[in-house]
Design an enzyme around this catalytic site. Structure first.
Site, PDB file in Angstrom:
ATOM      1  N   GLU A 105       0.863  -1.198   0.000  1.00  0.00           N
ATOM      2  CA  GLU A 105       0.000   0.000   0.000  1.00  0.00           C
ATOM      3  C   GLU A 105       0.900   1.249   0.000  1.00  0.00           C
ATOM      4  O   GLU A 105       1.953   1.247   0.647  1.00  0.00           O
ATOM      5  CB  GLU A 105      -0.839  -0.016   1.294  1.00  0.00           C
ATOM      6  N   LYS A 132      -9.449   2.163  -1.839  1.00  0.00           N
ATOM      7  CA  LYS A 132      -9.661   1.658  -0.465  1.00  0.00           C
ATOM      8  C   LYS A 132     -10.996   2.124   0.134  1.00  0.00           C
ATOM      9  O   LYS A 132     -11.290   3.323   0.147  1.00  0.00           O
ATOM     10  CB  LYS A 132      -8.495   2.111   0.416  1.00  0.00           C
ATOM     11  N   CYS A 164      -4.884  -2.932   2.988  1.00  0.00           N
ATOM     12  CA  CYS A 164      -4.591  -2.854   4.422  1.00  0.00           C
ATOM     13  C   CYS A 164      -5.801  -3.079   5.327  1.00  0.00           C
ATOM     14  O   CYS A 164      -6.208  -4.204   5.530  1.00  0.00           O
ATOM     15  CB  CYS A 164      -3.898  -1.532   4.746  1.00  0.00           C
TER      16      CYS A 164
HETATM   17  N1  CDT Z   1      -2.921   1.483   6.541  1.00  0.00           N
HETATM   18  C1  CDT Z   1      -3.860   0.922   7.316  1.00  0.00           C
HETATM   19  O1  CDT Z   1      -4.990   0.737   6.906  1.00  0.00           O
HETATM   20  N2  CDT Z   1      -3.477   0.612   8.575  1.00  0.00           N
HETATM   21  C2  CDT Z   1      -4.403   0.114   9.542  1.00  0.00           C
HETATM   22  C3  CDT Z   1      -4.044   0.609  10.890  1.00  0.00           C
HETATM   23  C4  CDT Z   1      -5.168   0.472  11.808  1.00  0.00           C
HETATM   24  S1  CDT Z   1      -4.910   1.278  13.340  1.00  0.00           S
HETATM   25  C5  CDT Z   1      -5.422   2.868  12.970  1.00  0.00           C
HETATM   26  C6  CDT Z   1      -4.496  -1.419   9.575  1.00  0.00           C
HETATM   27  O2  CDT Z   1      -5.612  -1.933   9.655  1.00  0.00           O
HETATM   28  O3  CDT Z   1      -3.484  -2.091   9.590  1.00  0.00           O
END
Ligand code: CDT
Length: 311
Positions: free
Chosen positions: A47, A127, A172
């Site tokens: 990502e 996303k 993500c």
């Molecule tokens: N980039 C991304 O989506 N990171 C999130 C962090 C969650 S905590 C705010 C993840 O789900 O890994």
């Protein structure tokens, strides 16, 4: 019968604020070549692969944050990667910050693109499950401001047919939501590709650091098994200007087992020869959707967001 295709996941170590796009794209190209050398037809990159994970920082104006966004596809920075991939005949998934102008409106998304081995752009995913906040929490080590910089994706969860099967993409935080994968599976996806940047520390509630990797792996394994599909998961990880993110890039088989896993928190390519027919027996038995799904009882999945107790 088996239908084997070599897939690669190209994990990235940190990208610092001071790193240039040219330096970062050169790292991607080096991993692309390594994957090709190992016989890979497809590579999954992380990502927001071209820059540091900028949503951890507070910016107030587009003049400040537009430096992290790409315009055009390929954007000027991406061209060397697209050229090398086409030359090698390797397809790829790449996450990036997308800026477009539509009907005079500037729009920004957290996006991934799927490019075929012959260089054809098969499509994009934007996303949907944006984590974090729009406004800074303040008095905290770092922020998570995806809701500030990106709109919620407007493309749904499309899947794309390729010479090597049908692929779906997510990004993500999407991997924590089973709906993401079920929708793609219902649209025929046999391979799920995803990139991620997951901070080692959860700023929203205190939890042991080991749970960050455990929940990541749990999400991938259940997604693979429950949808009888392969999962390719690529981290950007390590310490970006002092902000730690988990590694754990993995390839997961339709049985729910991790078959390849990155060992480092640096640039690292993992590969596996994936039998795309491995999920067939699962799709014919326990997860034969046509025989066993009971959509008449799934209404709240699409009619409710929050919990509602009616009885
Ligand atoms: N980039 C991304 O989506 N990171 C999130 C962090 C969650 S905590 C705010 C993840 O789900 O890994």
């Amino acid at each position: 019968m088996s239908r084997n295709v070599v897939f690669a996941v190209a994990q990235m170590g940190p990208v610092h604020l001071a790193d240039t796009r040219a330096q970062t794209v050169a790292r991607l190209i080096e991993m692309l070549r390594e994957a090709h050398g190992r016989g890979a037809r497809w590579v999954t990159f992380p990502e927001l692969a071209l820059t540091t994970f900028f949503p951890r920082y507070i910016y107030d104006t587009p003049e400040e944050y537009d430096a992290f966004f790409e315009e055009g596809l390929p954007s000027p920075a991406m061209v060397p990667l697209f050229d090398e991939a086409r030359k090698l005949g390797v397809g790829f998934y790449l996450g990036y910050a997308e800026k477009i102008t539509e009907d005079g409106q500037v729009r920004r998304f957290n996006t991934s693109v799927l490019v075929a081995p012959d260089g054809t752009i098969l499509g994009k995913y934007r996303k949907i499950h944006l984590p974090g906040t729009k406004d800074p929490i303040g008095d905290i080590e770092f922020e998570h401001l995806e809701k500030r910089y990106f709109e919620v994706g407007d493309l749904g969860f499309p899947t794309y047919g390729t010479d090597d099967g049908r692929f779906g993409m997510c990004i993500c935080n999407d991997r924590r939501w089973p709906e993401t994968f079920r929708v793609m599976a219902l649209r025929g996806a046999e391979v799920f590709m995803l990139g991620y940047n997951t901070p080692t520390r959860n700023i929203h509630y205190p939890e042991p650091a080991h749970l960050r990797e455990y929940h990541h792996r749990l999400s991938l394994e259940s997604a693979a098994y429950q949808n009888a599909a392969w999962v390719m998961a690529a981290a950007k990880c390590g310490s970006e200007d002092g902000f730690a993110m988990i590694g754990g890039s993995a390839i997961v088989s339709p049985t729910g087992e991790v078959v390849a896993r990155a060992a480092s928190e640096d640039d690292e390519v993992i590969t596996f020869s994936c039998d795309l027919d491995l999920g067939a027996y699962i799709r014919r038995s326990v997860f034969d959707f046509a025989r066993h799904r009971r959509i008449e009882h799934y209404g709240p999945i699409t009619s409710q967001t929050a919990i509602e107790v009616t009885e």
